[in-house]
Design a protein around this motif. Structure first.
Motif, PDB file in Angstrom:
ATOM      1  N   PHE A  97     -38.181 -56.001   8.253  1.00 19.42           N
ATOM      2  CA  PHE A  97     -38.997 -54.754   7.495  1.00 19.42           C
ATOM      3  C   PHE A  97     -39.348 -55.262   6.293  1.00 19.42           C
ATOM      4  CE2 PHE A  97     -38.124 -51.135   4.502  1.00 19.42           C
ATOM      5  CZ  PHE A  97     -39.024 -50.270   4.937  1.00 19.42           C
ATOM      6  N   GLU A  98     -38.498 -55.778   5.411  1.00 19.66           N
ATOM      7  CA  GLU A  98     -38.946 -56.094   4.138  1.00 19.66           C
ATOM      8  C   GLU A  98     -40.341 -57.174   4.203  1.00 19.66           C
ATOM      9  OE1 GLU A  98     -35.490 -58.317   2.723  1.00 19.66           O
ATOM     10  OE2 GLU A  98     -34.315 -56.464   2.075  1.00 19.66           O
ATOM     11  N   ARG A 100     -42.540 -57.016   6.308  1.00 24.99           N
ATOM     12  CA  ARG A 100     -43.826 -56.076   6.451  1.00 24.99           C
ATOM     13  C   ARG A 100     -44.185 -55.437   5.486  1.00 24.99           C
ATOM     14  NH1 ARG A 100     -42.616 -51.868  11.091  1.00 24.99           N
ATOM     15  NH2 ARG A 100     -41.780 -53.766  12.275  1.00 24.99           N
ATOM     16  N   GLN A 101     -43.331 -54.984   4.735  1.00 20.76           N
ATOM     17  CA  GLN A 101     -43.547 -54.055   3.575  1.00 20.76           C
ATOM     18  C   GLN A 101     -44.195 -54.945   2.416  1.00 20.76           C
ATOM     19  OE1 GLN A 101     -43.474 -50.894   5.013  1.00 20.76           O
ATOM     20  NE2 GLN A 101     -43.012 -50.459   3.060  1.00 20.76           N
ATOM     21  N   VAL A 104     -47.885 -55.222   3.416  1.00 21.90           N
ATOM     22  CA  VAL A 104     -48.665 -54.141   3.012  1.00 21.90           C
ATOM     23  C   VAL A 104     -48.813 -53.950   1.859  1.00 21.90           C
ATOM     24  CG1 VAL A 104     -48.316 -51.684   3.221  1.00 21.90           C
ATOM     25  CG2 VAL A 104     -47.768 -52.990   5.278  1.00 21.90           C
ATOM     26  N   THR A 105     -47.849 -54.169   0.988  1.00 22.66           N
ATOM     27  CA  THR A 105     -47.852 -54.200  -0.409  1.00 22.66           C
ATOM     28  C   THR A 105     -48.985 -55.249  -1.124  1.00 22.66           C
ATOM     29  OG1 THR A 105     -45.766 -53.482  -0.976  1.00 22.66           O
ATOM     30  CG2 THR A 105     -47.012 -54.307  -2.669  1.00 22.66           C
TER      31      THR A 105
END
Length: 110
Positions: A97-98, A100-101, A104-105
Motif C-alpha cells: 500500500f505504501e 502504491r501511494q 501515486v504521489t
C-alpha cells in the motif's frame, strides 16, 4: 601610643576570631558527622528497598521480555497491521500500500 593600642587591639581581636572560629568548627564536626551518618543510613535503607523490589519484579520482567521477543520475532511493527485491513484496501501487506501511494504521489508531482 593610641595608634599602637588600636593596632594591637585589632590584631588581638582578629587572632581571637581565628582561634574561636576553628573551635566552633571543631564543636560542630560531631553534629555534621552524625547528620552524614544519618543521611548515609537512609540511603542504604532506600537501596535495600529498591533491590528487594527489583528482585520481586525480576520474574515479571523476564516474562515481559520473553513475550516481546516472541511477539516481534524480528519483524517490523508494520508487519503487525491486521490482514483484514490489508484485504479491505486490496493489498497483501501494508508495504505494498505504501509503495502504491508513493508512486501515486510521485506521479502527481511530476
Amino acid at each position: 601610643m593610641s595608634r599602637l593600642k588600636a593596632f594591637l587591639s585589632t590584631v588581638i581581636s582578629q587572632s581571637n576570631a581565628k582561634v574561636v572560629a576553628p573551635r566552633r568548627g571543631i564543636y560542630l564536626l560531631p553534629l555534621y558527622l552524625e547528620a552524614c551518618r544519618s543521611w548515609y543510613n537512609g540511603i542504604k535503607e532506600e537501596l535495600k528497598h529498591v533491590e528487594r523490589e527489583l528482585k520481586n519484579l525480576s520474574p515479571e520482567l523476564k516474562k515481559v521480555r520473553a513475550t516481546n521477543v516472541a511477539d516481534s520475532n524480528g519483524t517490523d511493527p508494520e508487519d503487525d497491521v491486521p490482514a483484514s485491513f490489508c484485504s479491505k484496501i486490496g493489498v497483501d501487506n501494508i508495504r505494498e500500500f505504501e509503495e502504491r501511494q508513493l508512486k501515486v504521489t510521485e506521479e502527481s508531482q511530476a
